[in-house]
Design a protein around this motif. Structure first.
Motif, PDB file in Angstrom:
ATOM      1  N   MET A 207     -10.173  -3.221  -0.756  1.00  0.00           N
ATOM      2  CA  MET A 207      -9.439  -3.995   0.458  1.00  0.00           C
ATOM      3  C   MET A 207     -10.094  -5.074   0.810  1.00  0.00           C
ATOM      4  SD  MET A 207      -8.001  -0.914   2.693  1.00  0.00           S
ATOM      5  CE  MET A 207      -6.885   0.634   2.006  1.00  0.00           C
ATOM      6  N   ASP A 208     -11.479  -5.054   0.681  1.00  0.00           N
ATOM      7  CA  ASP A 208     -12.274  -6.306   1.079  1.00  0.00           C
ATOM      8  C   ASP A 208     -12.164  -7.557   0.060  1.00  0.00           C
ATOM      9  OD1 ASP A 208     -13.606  -4.876   3.228  1.00  0.00           O
ATOM     10  OD2 ASP A 208     -15.262  -4.372   2.056  1.00  0.00           O
ATOM     11  N   VAL A 209     -11.926  -7.171  -1.143  1.00  0.00           N
ATOM     12  CA  VAL A 209     -11.571  -7.965  -2.236  1.00  0.00           C
ATOM     13  C   VAL A 209     -10.237  -8.714  -2.461  1.00  0.00           C
ATOM     14  CG1 VAL A 209     -11.239  -8.333  -4.882  1.00  0.00           C
ATOM     15  CG2 VAL A 209     -13.175  -7.001  -4.088  1.00  0.00           C
ATOM     16  N   ILE A 210      -9.380  -7.711  -1.818  1.00  0.00           N
ATOM     17  CA  ILE A 210      -8.096  -8.173  -1.498  1.00  0.00           C
ATOM     18  C   ILE A 210      -8.000  -9.469  -0.348  1.00  0.00           C
ATOM     19  CG2 ILE A 210      -5.585  -7.619  -0.943  1.00  0.00           C
ATOM     20  CD1 ILE A 210      -6.034  -5.010  -2.320  1.00  0.00           C
TER      21      ILE A 210
ATOM     22  N   PHE B 224       0.790  -1.135   0.010  1.00  0.00           N
ATOM     23  CA  PHE B 224       0.045   0.026  -0.069  1.00  0.00           C
ATOM     24  C   PHE B 224       0.870   1.065  -0.008  1.00  0.00           C
ATOM     25  CE2 PHE B 224      -3.688  -1.948   2.661  1.00  0.00           C
ATOM     26  CZ  PHE B 224      -4.007  -2.840   1.256  1.00  0.00           C
ATOM     27  N   VAL B 225       0.700   2.256  -0.727  1.00  0.00           N
ATOM     28  CA  VAL B 225       1.467   3.442  -0.961  1.00  0.00           C
ATOM     29  C   VAL B 225       0.579   4.588  -0.167  1.00  0.00           C
ATOM     30  CG1 VAL B 225       2.406   5.150  -2.257  1.00  0.00           C
ATOM     31  CG2 VAL B 225       2.324   2.720  -3.196  1.00  0.00           C
ATOM     32  N   LEU B 226       1.309   5.343   0.727  1.00  0.00           N
ATOM     33  CA  LEU B 226       0.515   6.377   1.528  1.00  0.00           C
ATOM     34  C   LEU B 226       1.263   7.643   1.284  1.00  0.00           C
ATOM     35  CD1 LEU B 226      -1.449   7.214   3.697  1.00  0.00           C
ATOM     36  CD2 LEU B 226       0.567   6.937   5.409  1.00  0.00           C
TER      37      LEU B 226
ATOM     38  N   VAL C   6      -3.194   9.752   1.962  1.00  0.00           N
ATOM     39  CA  VAL C   6      -4.207   8.927   1.281  1.00  0.00           C
ATOM     40  C   VAL C   6      -3.719   7.632   0.874  1.00  0.00           C
ATOM     41  CG1 VAL C   6      -3.610  10.096  -1.037  1.00  0.00           C
ATOM     42  CG2 VAL C   6      -5.906   8.899  -0.933  1.00  0.00           C
ATOM     43  N   VAL C   7      -4.462   6.615   1.005  1.00  0.00           N
ATOM     44  CA  VAL C   7      -3.835   5.230   0.591  1.00  0.00           C
ATOM     45  C   VAL C   7      -4.299   5.079  -0.760  1.00  0.00           C
ATOM     46  CG1 VAL C   7      -3.839   2.631   1.206  1.00  0.00           C
ATOM     47  CG2 VAL C   7      -4.210   4.618   2.722  1.00  0.00           C
ATOM     48  N   THR C   8      -3.000   4.395  -1.529  1.00  0.00           N
ATOM     49  CA  THR C   8      -3.324   4.197  -3.043  1.00  0.00           C
ATOM     50  C   THR C   8      -2.580   2.830  -3.415  1.00  0.00           C
ATOM     51  OG1 THR C   8      -1.301   5.301  -3.877  1.00  0.00           O
ATOM     52  CG2 THR C   8      -3.003   6.553  -3.450  1.00  0.00           C
TER      53      THR C   8
ATOM     54  N   PRO D 213      -6.492   5.540  -5.623  1.00  0.00           N
ATOM     55  CA  PRO D 213      -6.938   5.471  -4.474  1.00  0.00           C
ATOM     56  C   PRO D 213      -7.608   4.017  -3.880  1.00  0.00           C
ATOM     57  CG  PRO D 213      -7.714   7.728  -4.832  1.00  0.00           C
ATOM     58  CD  PRO D 213      -7.224   6.756  -6.154  1.00  0.00           C
ATOM     59  N   LEU D 214      -7.281   3.449  -2.888  1.00  0.00           N
ATOM     60  CA  LEU D 214      -7.845   2.012  -2.683  1.00  0.00           C
ATOM     61  C   LEU D 214      -9.213   2.339  -1.443  1.00  0.00           C
ATOM     62  CD1 LEU D 214      -4.447   0.008  -2.059  1.00  0.00           C
ATOM     63  CD2 LEU D 214      -6.318  -0.440  -3.838  1.00  0.00           C
TER      64      LEU D 214
END
Length: 344
Positions: free
Chosen positions: A313-316, A199-201, A299-301, A307-308
């Protein structure tokens, strides 16, 4: 001086003051966010030239027991080519160590020799002062460098034969083509079921200083790693790989004046096969990312800057549960010794 001139001078002064104030405000606004001073930082020696927050108690290695190196796992036919070595008589550990090849790799694959201890009747890496009634040589079938190939197999044979010649042993090598085919099948499985997540912040507005990043991350269980700009969440069991990693610009972390270094993004990473399923690593990764985004105005991307959302995230998370099940069924459970060797 006329009234008009006085008025213009006053107006000019006001404008100039406003410009100076705006410039100072803009400069301050663009400075990287700094770590908040705390009691542990105030207790540091006065002659230490560090940024507040870089050496606080949360990062003092004395507060964290060093991991105990895990005993090297024994060979396993599931992921290793194993060649038994018969002996004419008992061989001392000193003689075995003297005959060992200088390198422990055949090409890009780990290579090892184990002996059956005369006293314990257990396989182990030869130890001086012990006696061995048999040996076995092994080379790993696959790792993240790919499958064992014919050239690497031949190197394995040459290293093993040289060892056997030195100790008067007789090796029994499996058929090369069969083992290479088995290596390709295992490599195909590993390639289809490997997962290294990141995850990139990214900073929304003001950049962060290295100390600001480290201070916020430490509140979530991260400690300093061995490389500048890297932090980790330790596993619950000493000697195991870290649960999560966090990394940012190494040059910023090593700058002469870290307080002036600007960090605009960091990466939170998870090497799925290396971490035991019971650690709930992805759940923790998700919580850490969202928490840091909230506290650091980020922001999480994904890697592409998109953006995620929670749905993604649920799918991952659901896909990872399926991956864990598949690894379990193959006797390569995430975090197990075999999985850590295969996915390395």
């Amino acid at each position: 001086m006329s009234t008009l001139q006085i008025g213009l001078a006053v107006a000019g002064g006001v404008v100039l003051a406003a410009m100076v104030a705006h410039g100072a405000w803009t400069s301050r606004r663009n400075l990287p966010r700094q770590a908040s001073p705390d009691e542990s930082a105030s207790e540091l020696p006065a002659d230490r030239n560090i940024e507040p927050g870089l050496d606080v108690a949360a990062f003092d290695v004395a507060n964290f027991p060093l991991p105990v190196p895990e005993k090297k796992p024994s060979m396993d036919a599931l992921i290793d080519v194993i060649a038994p070595i018969a002996l004419e008589g008992v061989v001392s550990g000193d003689a075995a160590l003297a005959a060992m090849p200088t390198t422990r790799r055949a090409g890009s694959k780990p290579f090892s020799i184990e002996g059956c201890n005369e006293t314990s009747q257990r396989w182990e890496i030869p130890v001086a002062g012990q006696r061995y009634v048999a040996f076995q040589a092994g080379v790993q079938l696959a790792n993240r460098s790919g499958a064992l190939n014919e050239i690497e197999y031949s190197e394995f044979v040459m290293k093993t034969q040289a060892f056997c010649d030195a100790i008067n042993g007789t090796p029994d090598f499996p058929e090369m083509l069969d083992e290479v085919a088995r290596a390709r099948e295992l490599d195909q499985f590993a390639g289809d079921h490997d997962a290294q997540l990141g995850f990139v912040l990214r900073a929304r507005n003001a950049a962060w200083s290295p100390g600001y990043v480290q201070q916020n991350a430490s509140r979530l269980g991260f400690i300093a790693g061995s490389i500048p700009g890297r932090m980790v969440v330790p596993a619950s069991t000493a000697g195991m790989p870290p649960v999560l990693g966090l990394s940012f610009d190494t040059q910023a972390a090593m700058a002469d004046d870290p307080a002036q270094s600007a960090v605009r993004e960091l990466v939170i990473s998870l090497d799925v096969p290396q971490v035991d399923r019971s650690e709930q690593a992805f759940v923790r990764m998700r919580e850490v990312a969202l928490s840091l985004a909230d506290s650091m105005d980020g922001v999480v991307t994904d890697d592409n800057g998109l953006p995620l959302p929670a749905e993604a995230m649920d799918v991952i998370g659901a896909e990872l549960e399926h991956l864990y099940d598949t690894l379990d069924q193959r006797d390569l459970s995430a975090g197990s010794a075999l999985a850590r060797r295969l996915f390395s």
